[in-house]
Scaffold this active site. Sequence first.
Site, PDB file in Angstrom:
ATOM      1  N   TYR A 198       0.828  -1.204   0.000  1.00  0.00           N
ATOM      2  CA  TYR A 198       0.000   0.000   0.000  1.00  0.00           C
ATOM      3  C   TYR A 198       0.866   1.260   0.000  1.00  0.00           C
ATOM      4  CZ  TYR A 198      -3.214   3.405   2.219  1.00  0.00           C
ATOM      5  OH  TYR A 198      -3.961   4.511   2.549  1.00  0.00           O
ATOM      6  N   LYS A 207     -13.460  -0.689   4.601  1.00  0.00           N
ATOM      7  CA  LYS A 207     -13.529  -1.523   3.404  1.00  0.00           C
ATOM      8  C   LYS A 207     -14.640  -2.570   3.495  1.00  0.00           C
ATOM      9  CE  LYS A 207      -9.846   0.749   2.296  1.00  0.00           C
ATOM     10  NZ  LYS A 207      -9.928   1.877   1.346  1.00  0.00           N
ATOM     11  N   ASP A 266      -2.474  -6.128   9.113  1.00  0.00           N
ATOM     12  CA  ASP A 266      -3.527  -5.212   8.703  1.00  0.00           C
ATOM     13  C   ASP A 266      -4.597  -6.052   8.003  1.00  0.00           C
ATOM     14  OD1 ASP A 266      -5.132  -3.372   7.332  1.00  0.00           O
ATOM     15  OD2 ASP A 266      -3.494  -1.947   7.083  1.00  0.00           O
TER      16      ASP A 266
END
Length: 483
Positions: A152, A275, A237
């Site tokens: 990311y 998300k 994560d």
Amino acid sequence: MEFTRKNLQLLSRIATNDGHGENSPYFDGWKAYDSNPFHPTQNTDGVIQMGLAENQLCFDLIKKWILENPDASICTANGVDKFKDIAIYQDYHGLKEFREAVAKFMGRVGGNKVTFDPNRIVMSGGATGANETVMFCLADPGDAFLVPSPYYPAFVRDLRWRTGLEIVPVDCKSSNNFRITRAALEEAYEKAQRSNINVKGVIITNPSNPLGTILDRETMRSLVSFINEKNIHLVCDEIYAATVFSSPRFISIAEIIQDMDCNRDLIHIVYSLSKDMGFPGFRVGIVYSFNDVVVNCARKMSSFGLVSSQTQYLLASMLSDEEFVENFLSESSKRLAKRHHVFTKGLEQVGISCLKSNAGLFFWMDMRPLLKEQTVEGEMELWRVIINEVKLNVSPGSSFQCSEPGWFRVCFANMEDETVEVALDRIRAFVLQGKENDDAPQKSKRWQKKNLRLSFSSSRLYDESIMSPRMISPHSPLVRART
């Protein structure tokens, strides 16, 4: 200019450095969209936003639940009697019912294989704040975390901008579908050691952003063994945990360590509802650590980024509705699978392949055959054409620190079905024109003829000492949600 320099000397290093990571094609693509956004009727020639990992496929289900549960909000006639109790100061531990609902939801997303302790739920301002909070708890300025690449792009901001930490990439290759191997971890760790960099841990995203893949049990056990042997931390994560739309299923690190002999004080989870539920604007980030000291420290630090009590109250009610949660997760999975299939099959028809994936709000598109040269510069040249001519904001692999040029992340869940068709039509036309040019060697490819540029220069990608003079629109995703 001289006046500006003198004034900069009065400011902090954070205020005047370029460590935010904004100087990247990842963010430049957002700016291109922001300056010329596509609209199906008002701006049909605009840039289509395919660089923002946002889940907009199930808002009809959310709206239906809200209409059926007006008492879940303190800003309705049904819920206003609770307004005072929620609006006054709350303990920074968070509302008890909210922590219980989130813990139960995390367990449900993981297949009910693990029971999460509500007393270990720590709030933060989105996953951005949660990741930074964990870094503040685990490391000091100058320390480093190993991060498997591609990763990311905004980890530069989240992990190191204010903390002063370093990122050491762990190069993963397409030859094995970008799997995280023990050999790659060892190589990155030893390289850091030779450079006198103190490695404090490894951070991974599972499911992966940008790959859209999930880690298998063997890889996760190998990661735990690695960090346990090195006596360093593992941060997982897991913010895309409920976006898995086909087998194999998602496995949380909390499930993996249940039957492993390891130091659980080294294991930490970052979660969010941005998300899985599509709520990035609510800024719900969660730190879940098996280390009591980290939990206590993170809770104290959460004062700087609490989730509003009004949001907690609403979500506590929503996530406690088991029938709704079950239906939402099931329907979301189906819709993500359908959208992923439409995009990837559409690309396949014109010879564009993608990494096989089963999770996330994006896929990893292989454009290597279209590169003029297999370099970062070749990737940037192609990317500038896709932005300026094809008018699609897709994110180039180099912004994710991918070691192989030609891969692009494409987000597919943040648009209407009609926009999907427009995007696919543009890609098909672009690829087919390229093939026609290949059949006529006397003509240069259209994208090779033009000197197309954004404000981004490929040489700037690795130069973090240059300040960006550009202003960002207040409506840009740069100042909204973590992606």
